[in-house]
Design an enzyme around this catalytic site. Sequence first.
Site, PDB file in Angstrom:
ATOM      1  N   LYS A 230       0.831  -1.321  -0.181  1.00 40.32           N
ATOM      2  CA  LYS A 230      -0.005  -0.040   0.156  1.00 40.32           C
ATOM      3  C   LYS A 230       1.028   1.490   0.099  1.00 40.32           C
ATOM      4  O   LYS A 230       0.635   2.231  -0.742  1.00 40.32           O
ATOM      5  CB  LYS A 230      -0.859  -0.039   1.303  1.00 40.32           C
ATOM      6  CG  LYS A 230      -1.992  -0.861   1.146  1.00 40.32           C
ATOM      7  CD  LYS A 230      -2.771  -1.067   2.520  1.00 40.32           C
ATOM      8  CE  LYS A 230      -4.031  -2.402   2.241  1.00 40.32           C
ATOM      9  NZ  LYS A 230      -4.577  -2.489   3.538  1.00 40.32           N
TER      10      LYS A 230
ATOM     11  N   GLN B  10      -4.224  -1.503   9.782  1.00 40.85           N
ATOM     12  CA  GLN B  10      -4.353  -2.705   9.336  1.00 40.85           C
ATOM     13  C   GLN B  10      -4.743  -3.755  10.171  1.00 40.85           C
ATOM     14  O   GLN B  10      -4.577  -3.811  11.517  1.00 40.85           O
ATOM     15  CB  GLN B  10      -2.656  -3.300   9.023  1.00 40.85           C
ATOM     16  CG  GLN B  10      -2.618  -4.383   8.182  1.00 40.85           C
ATOM     17  CD  GLN B  10      -3.356  -4.380   6.734  1.00 40.85           C
ATOM     18  OE1 GLN B  10      -3.200  -3.475   6.077  1.00 40.85           O
ATOM     19  NE2 GLN B  10      -3.918  -5.587   6.596  1.00 40.85           N
TER      20      GLN B  10
ATOM     21  N   ASP C 172     -10.950   3.435   4.614  1.00 42.79           N
ATOM     22  CA  ASP C 172     -11.202   2.002   4.658  1.00 42.79           C
ATOM     23  C   ASP C 172     -12.542   1.679   4.455  1.00 42.79           C
ATOM     24  O   ASP C 172     -13.196   0.833   4.270  1.00 42.79           O
ATOM     25  CB  ASP C 172     -10.561   1.055   5.771  1.00 42.79           C
ATOM     26  CG  ASP C 172      -9.383   0.259   5.442  1.00 42.79           C
ATOM     27  OD1 ASP C 172      -9.137   0.235   4.079  1.00 42.79           O
ATOM     28  OD2 ASP C 172      -8.416   0.055   6.119  1.00 42.79           O
TER      29      ASP C 172
END
Length: 298
Positions: free
Chosen positions: A53, A97, A120
């Site tokens: 990412k 994460q 997200d």
Amino acid sequence: MAIIIDGKKVAAEIREELKLKIADFKNKTGKVPGLVAILVGNNPASEVYVSSKSRACEELGMTSKVEKFPSEIREEELIQCVTRYNEDENFHGILVQLPLPSHINEQKIIETILPSKDVDGFHPVNVGNLVIGKETFYPCTPYGIVELLKRYSIETKGKHVVVVGRSNIVGKPIANMLLQKKEGANAIVTICHSAAKDLSRYTKDADILIAAIGKENFITADMVKEDVVVIDVGINRIEDKNSKKGYKIVGDVKFDEVEKKASYITPVPGGVGPMTIAMLLTNTFSAFKKFLEKNKII
Ligand code: NAP
């Protein structure tokens, strides 16, 4: 034989489009989007995801930072870190994460992220906005699926979409997105899960089948109808003695046999997977643009 939906190619196109936009905004405002990834512990898969990412951000000219913490970190410290980035104007997107170690309340951490930086799309405010059809950050994997359908001009209006899987990150959001009364959606949606006694009864009726199960080769040709569009979200690692790594990645769909019946199908790897990062970058760019608008910079 089905048309193979090339997620790798579409993701590369999206990244190229973003790169140009970012360069243009940099010229006009001197500012670039910033994404911080917060990584706790040393789960190898999480480390790989986070580094790809951040590499992707840098390739596009975005600012990227990884905050790494040992797995023993206290919840309070993690909250402080998120709060610091909520206030930092150089970072427009924050991603934590997952999964987090079990002593940390994941939901509490997600809810600490400002909804305007929640790229997200997991914050309950953004989830709620998605359900009621308001503008929001779509979770990246479902967003990638919708984008693939759009870019391959696959009609969803009035089609029967069957989603197998009801997770908060894939199944529920993709079902909600395709249900909305708007272009690129407007589908009739069925969601299945492990309590379905006869899964084929549902999957056989699908015009578009989305498999987000996490079980290798689970969907077989006898479970689908002719000309179905198949979106395989699954990422399953299986032993492969012929590969150097000793394993290979396969999806939830038995590709070789289902491909013969389908009209379109996503491969694994190279289908939905590459789209997830492309959509994370898209969301970060959107968060950046909104920040510039809010602060009257553009
Ligand atoms: P998850 O949270 O484990 O959810 C799996 C879902 O499948 C659950 O709803 C489960 O039902 C359902 N299921 C399991 N066995 C079933 C059966 N026999 N019949 C019907 N439904 C069944 O998984 P996830 O996070 O959604 O991920 C799904 C897959 O997608 C995984 O392979 C994951 O690695 C992959 N993934 C890929 C990406 C990407 O970027 N391409 C992103 C995220 C996830 P219950 O709810 O009843 O347990």
